[in-house]
Scaffold this motif. Sequence first.
Motif, short mmCIF file in Angstrom:
data_model
loop_
_atom_site.label_atom_id
_atom_site.label_comp_id
_atom_site.label_asym_id
_atom_site.label_seq_id
_atom_site.Cartn_x
_atom_site.Cartn_y
_atom_site.Cartn_z
N MET A 1 0.85 -1.17 0.00
CA MET A 1 0.00 0.00 0.00
C MET A 1 0.90 1.24 0.00
N GLN A 2 0.57 2.17 -0.87
CA GLN A 2 1.27 3.45 -0.93
C GLN A 2 0.29 4.57 -0.61
N VAL A 3 0.69 5.45 0.28
CA VAL A 3 -0.20 6.50 0.76
C VAL A 3 0.53 7.85 0.72
N MET A 4 -0.21 8.88 0.35
CA MET A 4 0.31 10.24 0.38
C MET A 4 -0.54 11.05 1.34
N THR A 5 0.11 11.84 2.18
CA THR A 5 -0.59 12.75 3.08
C THR A 5 -0.05 14.14 2.84
N ARG A 6 -0.96 15.10 2.74
CA ARG A 6 -0.52 16.48 2.57
C ARG A 6 -1.31 17.36 3.53
N CYS A 7 -0.65 18.44 3.95
CA CYS A 7 -1.30 19.35 4.88
C CYS A 7 -0.64 20.72 4.80
N THR A 8 -1.38 21.71 5.25
CA THR A 8 -0.87 23.07 5.37
C THR A 8 -0.88 23.42 6.85
N ILE A 9 0.27 23.81 7.36
CA ILE A 9 0.44 24.08 8.78
C ILE A 9 0.29 25.58 9.05
N LYS A 10 -0.30 25.90 10.18
CA LYS A 10 -0.38 27.30 10.59
C LYS A 10 1.03 27.85 10.72
N PRO A 11 1.30 29.05 10.21
CA PRO A 11 2.67 29.59 10.20
C PRO A 11 3.39 29.52 11.54
N GLY A 12 2.73 29.78 12.64
CA GLY A 12 3.37 29.74 13.94
C GLY A 12 3.65 28.35 14.48
N GLU A 13 3.18 27.33 13.79
CA GLU A 13 3.31 25.95 14.25
C GLU A 13 4.34 25.14 13.46
N VAL A 14 4.91 25.72 12.41
CA VAL A 14 5.78 24.97 11.50
C VAL A 14 6.97 24.33 12.21
N GLU A 15 7.71 25.10 12.98
CA GLU A 15 8.91 24.55 13.63
C GLU A 15 8.58 23.43 14.60
N ARG A 16 7.49 23.59 15.34
CA ARG A 16 7.08 22.54 16.29
C ARG A 16 6.72 21.25 15.55
N VAL A 17 5.99 21.38 14.45
CA VAL A 17 5.61 20.20 13.67
C VAL A 17 6.85 19.54 13.06
N LEU A 18 7.79 20.33 12.55
CA LEU A 18 9.01 19.77 11.98
C LEU A 18 9.83 19.04 13.05
N GLU A 19 9.87 19.56 14.26
CA GLU A 19 10.57 18.88 15.35
C GLU A 19 9.92 17.53 15.66
N LEU A 20 8.59 17.51 15.69
CA LEU A 20 7.88 16.25 15.93
C LEU A 20 8.14 15.25 14.81
N LEU A 21 8.19 15.74 13.59
CA LEU A 21 8.44 14.87 12.44
C LEU A 21 9.87 14.33 12.47
N ARG A 22 10.81 15.17 12.85
CA ARG A 22 12.20 14.69 12.99
C ARG A 22 12.29 13.60 14.05
N ALA A 23 11.51 13.71 15.10
CA ALA A 23 11.49 12.68 16.15
C ALA A 23 10.97 11.36 15.59
N VAL A 24 10.03 11.43 14.67
CA VAL A 24 9.52 10.21 14.02
C VAL A 24 10.67 9.52 13.28
#
Length: 97
Positions: A1-24
């Motif tokens: 199975m191949q899946v694509m997920t896309r999203c637009t992040i609120k500007p003030g939340e980008v760094e926090r989301v990227l940190e969480l993704l790096r932890a993944v």
Amino acid sequence: MQVMTRCTIKPGEVERVLELLRAVYEELATVEPDGLRYASFQLDDGVSLVSFVELEHGPQTLQQLPAFQRYRTELAQACVEPPVTAVLQEVGAYRFH
């Protein structure tokens, strides 16, 4: 199975989301689950993310990781709209795998 997920992040939340993704990715590097390929990309607008996942054994391979669970929980709140996920049907690929 191949899946694509896309999203637009609120500007003030980008760094926090990227940190969480790096932890993944850090957890993936430690656990090294079989049958999983995962790649994420930040688009040039700076607030959009696209992730591609290839799962041989189903979504539980990724969903059972604590870092991914935190990322998905936080992502839902950090996005302008809920993330959009689509199952992909490969038409062709050149040196993609």
